[in-house]
Design an enzyme around this catalytic site. Sequence first.
Site, PDB file in Angstrom:
ATOM      1  N   THR A 128       0.806  -1.225   0.000  1.00  0.00           N
ATOM      2  CA  THR A 128       0.000   0.000   0.000  1.00  0.00           C
ATOM      3  C   THR A 128       0.839   1.275   0.000  1.00  0.00           C
ATOM      4  OG1 THR A 128      -1.424   1.331   1.453  1.00  0.00           O
ATOM      5  CG2 THR A 128      -0.158  -0.375   2.516  1.00  0.00           C
ATOM      6  N   GLU A 130       0.271   3.587   1.851  1.00  0.00           N
ATOM      7  CA  GLU A 130       0.419   4.002   3.255  1.00  0.00           C
ATOM      8  C   GLU A 130       1.842   3.748   3.760  1.00  0.00           C
ATOM      9  OE1 GLU A 130      -1.962   5.444   5.538  1.00  0.00           O
ATOM     10  OE2 GLU A 130      -2.948   5.859   3.639  1.00  0.00           O
ATOM     11  N   TYR A 152      -1.586   0.295  10.963  1.00  0.00           N
ATOM     12  CA  TYR A 152      -1.867  -0.415   9.700  1.00  0.00           C
ATOM     13  C   TYR A 152      -0.618  -0.412   8.809  1.00  0.00           C
ATOM     14  CZ  TYR A 152      -3.638  -0.891   4.879  1.00  0.00           C
ATOM     15  OH  TYR A 152      -3.827  -1.253   3.561  1.00  0.00           O
ATOM     16  N   LYS A 156       1.728  -3.444   7.456  1.00  0.00           N
ATOM     17  CA  LYS A 156       1.901  -3.682   6.015  1.00  0.00           C
ATOM     18  C   LYS A 156       3.384  -3.622   5.607  1.00  0.00           C
ATOM     19  CE  LYS A 156      -2.199  -4.297   3.994  1.00  0.00           C
ATOM     20  NZ  LYS A 156      -2.498  -5.327   2.991  1.00  0.00           N
TER      21      LYS A 156
HETATM   22  P1  NAP Z   1     -11.562  -4.639   2.000  1.00  0.00           P
HETATM   23  O1  NAP Z   1     -12.709  -4.332   1.103  1.00  0.00           O
HETATM   24  O2  NAP Z   1     -11.528  -4.113   3.380  1.00  0.00           O
HETATM   25  O3  NAP Z   1     -11.431  -6.241   2.062  1.00  0.00           O
HETATM   26  C1  NAP Z   1     -10.623  -6.877   3.023  1.00  0.00           C
HETATM   27  C2  NAP Z   1     -10.811  -8.364   2.906  1.00  0.00           C
HETATM   28  O4  NAP Z   1      -9.972  -9.010   3.883  1.00  0.00           O
HETATM   29  C3  NAP Z   1     -12.245  -8.851   3.190  1.00  0.00           C
HETATM   30  O5  NAP Z   1     -12.563  -9.883   2.297  1.00  0.00           O
HETATM   31  C4  NAP Z   1     -12.132  -9.384   4.607  1.00  0.00           C
HETATM   32  O6  NAP Z   1     -13.070 -10.390   4.912  1.00  0.00           O
HETATM   33  C5  NAP Z   1     -10.745 -10.001   4.550  1.00  0.00           C
HETATM   34  N1  NAP Z   1     -10.203 -10.280   5.888  1.00  0.00           N
HETATM   35  C6  NAP Z   1      -9.992  -9.419   6.905  1.00  0.00           C
HETATM   36  N2  NAP Z   1      -9.487 -10.057   7.978  1.00  0.00           N
HETATM   37  C7  NAP Z   1      -9.387 -11.367   7.629  1.00  0.00           C
HETATM   38  C8  NAP Z   1      -8.948 -12.546   8.293  1.00  0.00           C
HETATM   39  N3  NAP Z   1      -8.516 -12.522   9.560  1.00  0.00           N
HETATM   40  N4  NAP Z   1      -8.970 -13.720   7.619  1.00  0.00           N
HETATM   41  C9  NAP Z   1      -9.419 -13.775   6.345  1.00  0.00           C
HETATM   42  N5  NAP Z   1      -9.872 -12.707   5.656  1.00  0.00           N
HETATM   43  C10 NAP Z   1      -9.844 -11.517   6.300  1.00  0.00           C
HETATM   44  O7  NAP Z   1     -10.188  -4.214   1.311  1.00  0.00           O
HETATM   45  P2  NAP Z   1      -9.876  -3.816  -0.215  1.00  0.00           P
HETATM   46  O8  NAP Z   1     -10.110  -2.368  -0.404  1.00  0.00           O
HETATM   47  O9  NAP Z   1     -10.516  -4.807  -1.118  1.00  0.00           O
HETATM   48  O10 NAP Z   1      -8.294  -3.997  -0.235  1.00  0.00           O
HETATM   49  C11 NAP Z   1      -7.705  -5.265  -0.542  1.00  0.00           C
HETATM   50  C12 NAP Z   1      -6.281  -5.301  -0.010  1.00  0.00           C
HETATM   51  O11 NAP Z   1      -5.520  -4.258  -0.601  1.00  0.00           O
HETATM   52  C13 NAP Z   1      -6.135  -5.092   1.490  1.00  0.00           C
HETATM   53  O12 NAP Z   1      -5.052  -5.872   1.930  1.00  0.00           O
HETATM   54  C14 NAP Z   1      -5.802  -3.627   1.638  1.00  0.00           C
HETATM   55  O13 NAP Z   1      -5.081  -3.403   2.828  1.00  0.00           O
HETATM   56  C15 NAP Z   1      -4.952  -3.413   0.404  1.00  0.00           C
HETATM   57  N6  NAP Z   1      -4.969  -2.067  -0.185  1.00  0.00           N
HETATM   58  C16 NAP Z   1      -6.143  -1.472  -0.490  1.00  0.00           C
HETATM   59  C17 NAP Z   1      -6.138  -0.235  -1.106  1.00  0.00           C
HETATM   60  C18 NAP Z   1      -7.413   0.468  -1.485  1.00  0.00           C
HETATM   61  O14 NAP Z   1      -7.356   1.673  -1.757  1.00  0.00           O
HETATM   62  N7  NAP Z   1      -8.535  -0.219  -1.566  1.00  0.00           N
HETATM   63  C19 NAP Z   1      -4.911   0.378  -1.415  1.00  0.00           C
HETATM   64  C20 NAP Z   1      -3.729  -0.284  -1.103  1.00  0.00           C
HETATM   65  C21 NAP Z   1      -3.764  -1.523  -0.511  1.00  0.00           C
HETATM   66  P3  NAP Z   1     -14.504 -10.057   5.602  1.00  0.00           P
HETATM   67  O15 NAP Z   1     -15.402  -9.670   4.471  1.00  0.00           O
HETATM   68  O16 NAP Z   1     -14.824 -11.340   6.246  1.00  0.00           O
HETATM   69  O17 NAP Z   1     -14.257  -8.930   6.572  1.00  0.00           O
HETATM   70  O1  G4F Z   2     -10.630   6.767   2.763  1.00  0.00           O
HETATM   71  P1  G4F Z   2      -9.622   6.633   3.847  1.00  0.00           P
HETATM   72  O2  G4F Z   2     -10.084   6.031   5.119  1.00  0.00           O
HETATM   73  O3  G4F Z   2      -8.407   5.840   3.210  1.00  0.00           O
HETATM   74  P2  G4F Z   2      -6.870   5.698   3.639  1.00  0.00           P
HETATM   75  O4  G4F Z   2      -6.642   6.011   5.056  1.00  0.00           O
HETATM   76  O5  G4F Z   2      -6.084   6.461   2.640  1.00  0.00           O
HETATM   77  O6  G4F Z   2      -6.639   4.133   3.447  1.00  0.00           O
HETATM   78  C1  G4F Z   2      -7.082   3.445   2.283  1.00  0.00           C
HETATM   79  O7  G4F Z   2      -6.116   3.574   1.260  1.00  0.00           O
HETATM   80  C2  G4F Z   2      -4.843   2.966   1.584  1.00  0.00           C
HETATM   81  C3  G4F Z   2      -3.917   3.211   0.388  1.00  0.00           C
HETATM   82  O8  G4F Z   2      -3.250   4.442   0.571  1.00  0.00           O
HETATM   83  C4  G4F Z   2      -5.069   1.489   1.829  1.00  0.00           C
HETATM   84  F1  G4F Z   2      -3.868   0.891   2.109  1.00  0.00           F
HETATM   85  C5  G4F Z   2      -6.027   1.285   2.980  1.00  0.00           C
HETATM   86  O9  G4F Z   2      -6.288  -0.101   3.128  1.00  0.00           O
HETATM   87  C6  G4F Z   2      -7.342   1.997   2.658  1.00  0.00           C
HETATM   88  O10 G4F Z   2      -7.957   1.338   1.574  1.00  0.00           O
HETATM   89  O11 G4F Z   2      -9.002   8.074   4.191  1.00  0.00           O
HETATM   90  C7  G4F Z   2      -8.430   8.901   3.199  1.00  0.00           C
HETATM   91  C8  G4F Z   2      -8.109  10.263   3.799  1.00  0.00           C
HETATM   92  C9  G4F Z   2      -7.356  10.205   5.128  1.00  0.00           C
HETATM   93  O12 G4F Z   2      -6.322  11.173   5.137  1.00  0.00           O
HETATM   94  C10 G4F Z   2      -8.399  10.574   6.168  1.00  0.00           C
HETATM   95  O13 G4F Z   2      -7.856  11.252   7.310  1.00  0.00           O
HETATM   96  O14 G4F Z   2      -9.355  10.914   4.072  1.00  0.00           O
HETATM   97  C11 G4F Z   2      -9.274  11.512   5.361  1.00  0.00           C
HETATM   98  N1  G4F Z   2     -10.640  11.636   5.896  1.00  0.00           N
HETATM   99  C12 G4F Z   2     -11.248  12.833   6.151  1.00  0.00           C
HETATM  100  N2  G4F Z   2     -12.460  12.606   6.674  1.00  0.00           N
HETATM  101  C13 G4F Z   2     -11.472  10.641   6.255  1.00  0.00           C
HETATM  102  C14 G4F Z   2     -12.618  11.257   6.752  1.00  0.00           C
HETATM  103  N3  G4F Z   2     -11.348   9.291   6.193  1.00  0.00           N
HETATM  104  C15 G4F Z   2     -12.407   8.541   6.619  1.00  0.00           C
HETATM  105  N4  G4F Z   2     -12.330   7.198   6.524  1.00  0.00           N
HETATM  106  N5  G4F Z   2     -13.541   9.105   7.137  1.00  0.00           N
HETATM  107  C16 G4F Z   2     -13.693  10.474   7.231  1.00  0.00           C
HETATM  108  O15 G4F Z   2     -14.718  10.951   7.699  1.00  0.00           O
END
Ligand code: NAP
Ligand code: G4F
Length: 373
Positions: A128, A130, A152, A156
Site C-alpha cells: 500500500t 500508506e 496499519y 503492512k
Molecule cells: P476490504 O474491502 O476491506 O477487504 C478486506 C478483505 O480481507 C475482506 O474480504 C475481509 O473479509 C478479509 N479479511 C480481513 N481479515 C481477515 C482474516 N482474519 N482472515 C481472512 N480474511 C480476512 O479491502 P480492499 O479495499 O478490497 O483492499 C484489498 C487489499 O488491498 C487489502 O489488503 C488492503 O489493505 C490493500 N490495499 C487497499 C487499497 C485500497 O485503496 N482499496 C490500497 C492499497 C492496498 P470479511 O469480508 O470477512 O471482513
Molecule cells: O478513505 P480513507 O479512510 O483511506 P486511507 O486512510 O487512505 O486508506 C485506504 O487507502 C490505503 C492506500 O493508501 C489502503 F492501504 C487502505 O487499506 C485503505 O484502503 O481516508 C483517506 C483520507 C485520510 O487522510 C483521512 O484522514 O481521508 C481523510 N478523511 C477525512 N475525513 C477521512 C474522513 N477518512 C475517513 N475514513 N472518514 C472520514 O470521515
Amino acid sequence: MTKTALITGVTGQDGSYLSEFLLDKGYEVHGIIRRSSVDYRERIAHLEGTPHFHLHYADMSDSMSLVKLVGKVQPDEIYNLAAQSHVQVSFDAPEFTADVDAVGVLRILEAVRTNHLEKTCKIYQASTSELYGKVEEVPQSETTPFHPYSPYAVAKLYGYWIIKEYREAYDMFCCSGILFNHESERRGETFVTRKITLAAARIAQGKQDRLYLGNLDSLRDWGYAKDYVECMWLILQHETPEDFVIATGVQHSVREFATLAFRHAGIELRWEGEGIEEKGIVTNVQGDNVQCTKGDVVVRVSPDFYRPTDVVNLLGDPSKAKRELGWNPQSTSFEQLVELMVAHDMKKVAADDAAAEIRKVNLAEFLEKGIDK
Ligand code: NAP
Ligand code: G4F
C-alpha cells in the site's frame, strides 16, 4: 492449461473484482471466507454457484487452516488481499491488525513452503501507498523511502519486507503491488470516498441532514478499483518477480472529492471557515427532487474523524507499471470515478426498501455522531 488462483480477501472490494477478472480469463478461482453471524458476501453473491468459483472457510490468523487449504487447492497463483484494511480502525485494534496484515503474510508464505509449492506458486501481496506515510518525497515511486505512519502501515511494512525476504532467500516468485487508493461502487462504506458519495445521495434525497468528515485537506491519488485488479494479475505474469507502484499520477483533496460528489448529486457547495469550523454550505440545487435548499449546512468537520497521525500527501508515480506492464494508469479519470460512484449511490439510496432504509438512517445517525468510523 487452466490455472488455479487462491484469493484471500475475496469478499472485499478488490477480491470481488479480481474474481470476476480471473474467471473471465478462464481461471479456476478459490476464495477464503470467514464465518460471520451476518451476511457479508454481497460483493460476490453474483458469483456464488458458478462452476469455476469455490469458497472455503479459513482465516489469516489460523496457520493450520491456511496450510490445509493451500495443500488442497494447489494454487498456481495466490493473491493475498485479506487485511484489516481501515487505517483509522488500526489505531483502535493495532494487535489484530498486526496479526492479520503482518504475520498473516508470513503464514501464507509458510503455507506455500510447507506444501512444497515454492517453485510453482506465485504470490501477489497487497502492499500500500500508506507505506510512504509521512512522505519523504512527492511523487512516490518504487525507490521512495518508506515512513509508515499508522499501526496499519507498520503492519503492512512487515508484509512488504517478508515478501522481499522470501523472494531472495528461497527464490520464490512473490511480489508486492504498492497500490494507491482505489475506489468503486463496492468500496466499504466508511472509507472517505464512499462515505461521501452515499451521504451526498442521501442528503439529495432527504434521507440524511448532514455529513461529518475529518481532515478535508488530505490529498490522495484516487483510481478505479476495477482498473487496478488487472495490475495485480499483470504483476504475476511479468517475467521476473518485482514490486510495482500502481497509481494514476493525479492528486485531489478530500474537499475536492466532496465538492464534485455533491455536484453530481445536484448540490453545489461553497466552503466557509477553517479547520474544525469549516462548513460545506449549499449555494444552489439542480433538479426538482433535491431535498435541500440554499444556505443549508450539509458538511461539517468532526474531530472524531481526525487520526492520531494522518497521511496527507499521497501521489504515485506509475511510470514503471506503464513501461513494464503496459498498464494505462488513466483509463478511468477522477471525474469519471466520482460520477460513477454517485450515480450508483443515487440509485441505491432510492431503491433501498423501507426496512433497509431504517438501518441506513440509523447508520447515518451513527456516522453523524462519530461512533462509526
Ligand atoms: P476490504 O474491502 O476491506 O477487504 C478486506 C478483505 O480481507 C475482506 O474480504 C475481509 O473479509 C478479509 N479479511 C480481513 N481479515 C481477515 C482474516 N482474519 N482472515 C481472512 N480474511 C480476512 O479491502 P480492499 O479495499 O478490497 O483492499 C484489498 C487489499 O488491498 C487489502 O489488503 C488492503 O489493505 C490493500 N490495499 C487497499 C487499497 C485500497 O485503496 N482499496 C490500497 C492499497 C492496498 P470479511 O469480508 O470477512 O471482513
Ligand atoms: O478513505 P480513507 O479512510 O483511506 P486511507 O486512510 O487512505 O486508506 C485506504 O487507502 C490505503 C492506500 O493508501 C489502503 F492501504 C487502505 O487499506 C485503505 O484502503 O481516508 C483517506 C483520507 C485520510 O487522510 C483521512 O484522514 O481521508 C481523510 N478523511 C477525512 N475525513 C477521512 C474522513 N477518512 C475517513 N475514513 N472518514 C472520514 O470521515
